[in-house]
Design an enzyme around this catalytic site. Sequence first.
Site, PDB file in Angstrom:
ATOM      1  CG  ASP A  83      14.272  29.605   2.388  1.00  0.00           C
ATOM      2  OD1 ASP A  83      15.248  28.818   2.119  1.00  0.00           O
ATOM      3  OD2 ASP A  83      14.273  30.698   1.845  1.00  0.00           O
TER       4      ASP A  83
HETATM    5  C1  BGC Z   1      16.882  29.470  -0.340  1.00  0.00           C
HETATM    6  C2  BGC Z   1      15.985  28.708  -0.944  1.00  0.00           C
HETATM    7  C3  BGC Z   1      16.683  27.535  -1.106  1.00  0.00           C
HETATM    8  C4  BGC Z   1      17.100  26.878   0.041  1.00  0.00           C
HETATM    9  C5  BGC Z   1      17.757  25.522  -0.070  1.00  0.00           C
HETATM   10  C6  BGC Z   1      17.764  28.991   0.816  1.00  0.00           C
HETATM   11  O1  BGC Z   1      18.705  29.712   1.470  1.00  0.00           O
HETATM   12  O2  BGC Z   1      16.504  30.841   0.291  1.00  0.00           O
HETATM   13  O3  BGC Z   1      15.541  29.401  -2.052  1.00  0.00           O
HETATM   14  O4  BGC Z   1      15.702  26.678  -1.708  1.00  0.00           O
HETATM   15  O5  BGC Z   1      18.179  27.518   0.712  1.00  0.00           O
HETATM   16  O6  BGC Z   1      18.992  25.368  -0.700  1.00  0.00           O
END
Ligand code: BGC
Length: 759
Positions: free
Chosen positions: A293
């Site tokens: 993530d």
């Molecule tokens: C989120 C993810 C997301 C990623 C990219 C993160 O803060 O938890 O779900 O895909 O950002 O935007």
Amino acid sequence: MKIRQILLFSAMSTMTFTTVNAQQSPLNPETEKKIDLLMSKMTLEEKVGQMNQYNGFWDVTGPAPVGGDAQNKYNNIKKGLVGSMLNVRGVKEVRTVQKIAVEQTRLGIPLIIGFDVIHGYKTLAPIPLAEAASWDLKAIEKSAEVAAAEAAASGINWTFAPMMDISRDARWGRNMEGAGEDPYLGAKIAAARVRGFQGDNTFRSPLRIAATAKHYAAYGFIESGLEYNIAQIDTNTLYNQVLPPFKAAVDQGIRSVMNSFNTVNGVPATADRYLLRDVLKGKWGFNGFVVSDWASIREMIPWGFSKDENEAAKSAVEAGTDMDMEGGIYVPYLTDLVKKGKVDQKYVDDAVRRILRVKYELGLFDDPYRFLDEKREKEVIGSKANLEAVLDVAKKSIVLLKNEKNILPLKKSGQKILLLGSLAASKNSPLGSWRIASDNNTAISVLEGMKAYKTSSVSYVEGPKLTLEEPTFLTEVKYNSTDFSGIEEAKKAAANADVVVMVLGEHGFSSGEARSRTDITLPGLQETFLKEIYNINPNIVLVLNNGRPLAISWAAEHIPAIVEAWQLGTQTGNAVASVLYGDYNPSGKLPMTFPRNVGQVPVYYNHYSTGRFNGDPNSVFWSHYSDAEKTPLFPFGYGLSYTTFSYSDLQLDKKNYQKNEPVQVSVTLKNTGNVSGKEVVQLYIHDEFASVVRPVRELKGFELVELKPGESRVLHFTLTGKELGFYNAQNEFIIEPGTFKVMIGGNSDANLTASFTLE
Ligand code: BGC
């Protein structure tokens, strides 16, 4: 950490899974040979480069500032140090970066372009939690297909969806992004969404994109519903509740998995070797790749798990996190670690092979520009067909929670209807919070949707404002809790109305990432507003907007009609109006339990009986609260219709079954009302005595059925070991002999019951 892993490893050796033979497509030998050849030409730096993902930068189409972050990223693409980008979108922008990768790097390896296509790209469908309320797998699949098509037409090859985190905690903001509290429904929906995004997994169509199962794992069980927190979770819950949707997505052929920000019993999920390497890539045979993530590899340092970047890189790659999303950890540190012999190169090779595999599968090596077609971009995005598809699923996502004295449907003429509340006129809030590619203020508001019913007499008064300023994706929503202006005008209008429709609830930006709340009642002045209007005219239809279960006990007791309308995306107003006027008979059912108050959270239907679940009213020593009922306000699976249904004749083909013998269940459903309607028939089981205590009921089957007035139908369900078994204390999937109850009905309080014995 070592001790924990040893313990879990030993648990692994006895573990069996329901469907051990994973259904990930077998590897294509041709592709694997191409990968071998390509990898034989790659330097270690280039390999690590493939494991690096950058966020987009503002000046992709122009010069980057010297020495700035963008300049650095730009140079790194040229050096072959970038495998993927996110948040670059639109054919023009994507072509700019793809051209650099393909034409200016030594090996010309194309980038894979990722984006959060969560519930639509430009044309927005309902938030995922709302869609889950439809229990309509075809409509959900279609919605993901539309999202994939628009994103693909905009140059994107890979979505960071679906989110499949099971959650029982209404305080958590990201409930809006998932399918609710139940692993069975969650697994079915996860698979449907993967089918929608990826189609038949061949990616022959340039309108399908790779999907991501996120967030692996237990993100929905973060403590106190507080974002980015720890998850302390027992293996019983992990196996029986959290993992099933991920397993279903893997079996559906999903091409990537994203790990979660949280720790799982003390270890950051990003470095959880057991979950990633042993379960996901090992037992489940997942052959796509794992993306971290956002900066989750780097965040292991402030977590107090990794002492520095080197340690973070080592534990993440060894655990099986293949790609570093915007963490800036792999490129600067991993190469050296391998060169110094501190990290085995096999981990890098495995990661790169997986990433290249998905790029090959997406056809990016055959034609890196295959997703880049301006004509297609214009035709597909916002097309009429897409608008129709999201309207369809929006109607199906609405849940009728209460309808006393048939106040609904509204009359299309001859009724003075007053519409109240800032949310009723909002064209922004209904879009929800995950809508980066969409334009602000593009939803059809409820006001617009109702005004389209030309014969109806609708007037609108805002009343006290919902927020003090227009909320954004990046800021906290500030609800108005002081300024009552507008209330007198609203009261005056209410006195003259036959029926008052009040659209109240949360702003779309109140749920989503980092939107945890401790108070889940109607925010700001809305509850007071509701009560004031009720005193003048109790003929109220409350239309709720929210991205999580709300505690609305007062409203549930007093307001005669309540419609759960979530945030329904671009077509919100049209969907809500068609339900309010009865052109669509509501058929949604809650995918999450609604609590009476936040103190009950977590409250969920598949709880345990405890030794003292039902008490002696003359004693206090039983499982209860002293100050509130412990039952939910609205149970999981609950939802009404403009017609009524009766259930009868629940039958099993036998009383006793041998292990592995299918249990055939049938039940008769009848539409006992005056209009056609749809019902989600739900089948629950209870394993009465087991080596590990079992939930009081568990959903194990459902069917969406449409019946005309007076029509009845016999429905059939089959229960096999897959439905009757569970993961025991040793994490083994077992089917135990014993007696089982089967319960069928229109929600999780289903009380038509039959029993059987498994020998
Ligand atoms: C989120 C993810 C997301 C990623 C990219 C993160 O803060 O938890 O779900 O895909 O950002 O935007």
